[in-house]
Design a protein around this motif. Structure first.
Motif, mmCIF file in Angstrom:
data_model
loop_
_atom_site.group_PDB
_atom_site.id
_atom_site.type_symbol
_atom_site.label_atom_id
_atom_site.label_comp_id
_atom_site.label_asym_id
_atom_site.label_seq_id
_atom_site.Cartn_x
_atom_site.Cartn_y
_atom_site.Cartn_z
ATOM 1 N N ARG A 292 0.816 -1.268 0.275
ATOM 2 C CA ARG A 292 0.088 0.299 0.397
ATOM 3 C C ARG A 292 1.049 1.550 0.110
ATOM 4 N N PRO A 293 0.391 2.317 -0.509
ATOM 5 C CA PRO A 293 0.855 3.661 -0.551
ATOM 6 C C PRO A 293 2.181 4.271 0.665
ATOM 7 N N TYR A 294 1.043 3.868 1.737
ATOM 8 C CA TYR A 294 1.248 4.509 2.960
ATOM 9 C C TYR A 294 1.217 3.769 4.612
ATOM 10 N N PRO A 295 1.651 2.425 4.297
ATOM 11 C CA PRO A 295 1.635 1.751 5.689
ATOM 12 C C PRO A 295 1.613 2.933 6.676
ATOM 13 N N ARG A 296 1.179 2.488 7.628
ATOM 14 C CA ARG A 296 0.867 2.937 9.033
ATOM 15 C C ARG A 296 1.136 2.030 10.205
#
Length: 357
Positions: free
Chosen positions: A300-304
């Protein structure tokens, strides 16, 4: 009789000094000076150290000189990094034009600094021993030995690249110490034997300088570079506000190690928290790091999440748990520092270089 060394980090406050290649002279020379002070105080006998500034403050040149004279210093060392045309590079060291008495001090400092720089980059230029009418030298040379150092050029790409390498600032500080110690005939403090440092009680009673040495040895015994150990501490949330992952075993890292050991009840057999990071400390550090699997950018573009927070703390990025542009920028800066492929992605190569994982 104690020798007095006055260290003068150049510039400060509204005066940044030389600037170039993302570096500011005033910041780097303060780091060099603080580390030089720390080594002299902790590792050498019979020496007192005073600094013209210990933070980002502007001090007038005549005030620096007057303070050194009033303190009755034996040796004044003004610490600088150079700036000029992009092609100018290398190491040079100054004394006042009328100060023949400072010639030996100038040579000792220059030989140590240039030697250290040459070990990092064999192509570094020896610009030699020089004389000048600089204000801080003019105001001090009649009363004490007086030298001004210029280790490298911030404005030169190759020199700047050296300054950005992990450990270079430490090497410059250590070289200043070497030259100062030779000039003043300083003797190192005695160190304990290996048997002495084996117990937690003896470690607790050591001087700080010996604790720092033992901390470095303990980290290396676990197969880690000291910078990697500092990044592990940062990743789990310990505080190294001034020097972060500088590779130098000083007071900040010792304090952070003790704080971590206290927080996770990592203790010696007799219950003393002792600051020497052995097998149990590293085992606990690694257990409290996430797996980092969520940082695969392809998912995914922005892991969290907490995985991201650990990386953000280690690369000095915004601690919001989102792997966005700021975090990617911090990772890129770290990759440049580690001399690995720069892509802003926290992949296996970056993970190993940062943490030895």
């Amino acid at each position: 009789m104690s020798k007095k060394v006055y260290l003068d980090p150049g510039h400060g406050g509204h005066d940044p000094g030389a600037q170039g290649n993302g570096l500011r002279e005033k910041d780097l020379v303060l780091d060099i000076s603080l580390k030089t002070q720390d080594i002299l105080r902790n590792q050498y006998e019979g020496v007192s150290v005073r600094m013209s500034r210990t933070d980002d403050t502007f001090i007038e040149l005549n005030e620096r000189a007057r303070d050194a004279v009033n303190w009755d210093a034996d040796l004044f060392v003004s610490i600088h990094l150079n700036g000029a045309a992009e092609s100018a590079n290398g190491t040079e060291t100054f004394m006042h034009s009328n100060s023949s008495a400072s010639a030996t001090a100038r040579k000792n400092l220059h030989d140590a600094i240039f030697g250290a720089m040459r070990r990092i980059e064999p192509r570094v230029t020896d610009r030699g021993l020089k004389s000048a009418n600089f204000a801080v030298l003019r105001g001090t040379y009649r009363d004490m030995l007086s030298v001004l150092t210029e280790a490298l050029f911030i404005t030169n790409p190759r020199d700047a690249s050296m300054l950005k390498k992990s450990g270079t600032i430490d090497r410059i500080a250590e070289a200043h110490v070497e030259g100062i110690a030779k000039t003043l005939g300083l003797k190192k403090k005695s160190t304990p034997s290996a048997e002495t440092v084996s117990s937690s009680t003896s470690f607790t009673s050591m001087s700080n300088s010996d604790k720092y040495k033992e901390m470095l040895i303990a980290v290396e015994d676990q197969g880690f570079e000291f910078e990697q150990f500092q990044r592990l501490l940062l990743a789990v949330g310990e505080q190294l506000p001034r020097f972060r992952d500088d590779g130098y075993p000083g007071a900040e890292t010792l304090s952070a190690t003790e704080a971590f050991q206290t927080r996770y009840n990592v203790s010696s057999p007799n219950g003393n928290f002792f600051g020497r990071p052995g097998e149990k400390t590293f085992e606990t550090l690694l257990k409290n790091l996430p797996s980092f699997n969520n940082l695969l950018r392809a998912n995914r573009p922005y892991p969290r999440g907490e995985d991201v927070r650990c990386i953000q703390r280690a690369v000095n990025s915004t601690d919001d748990g989102i792997y966005g542009p700021n975090t990617a920028g911090g990772v890129r800066d770290m990759q440049r520092k580690l001399n690995i492929s720069v892509d802003g992605v926290f992949g296996p190569q970056t993970r190993k270089a940062m943490f030895n994982l």
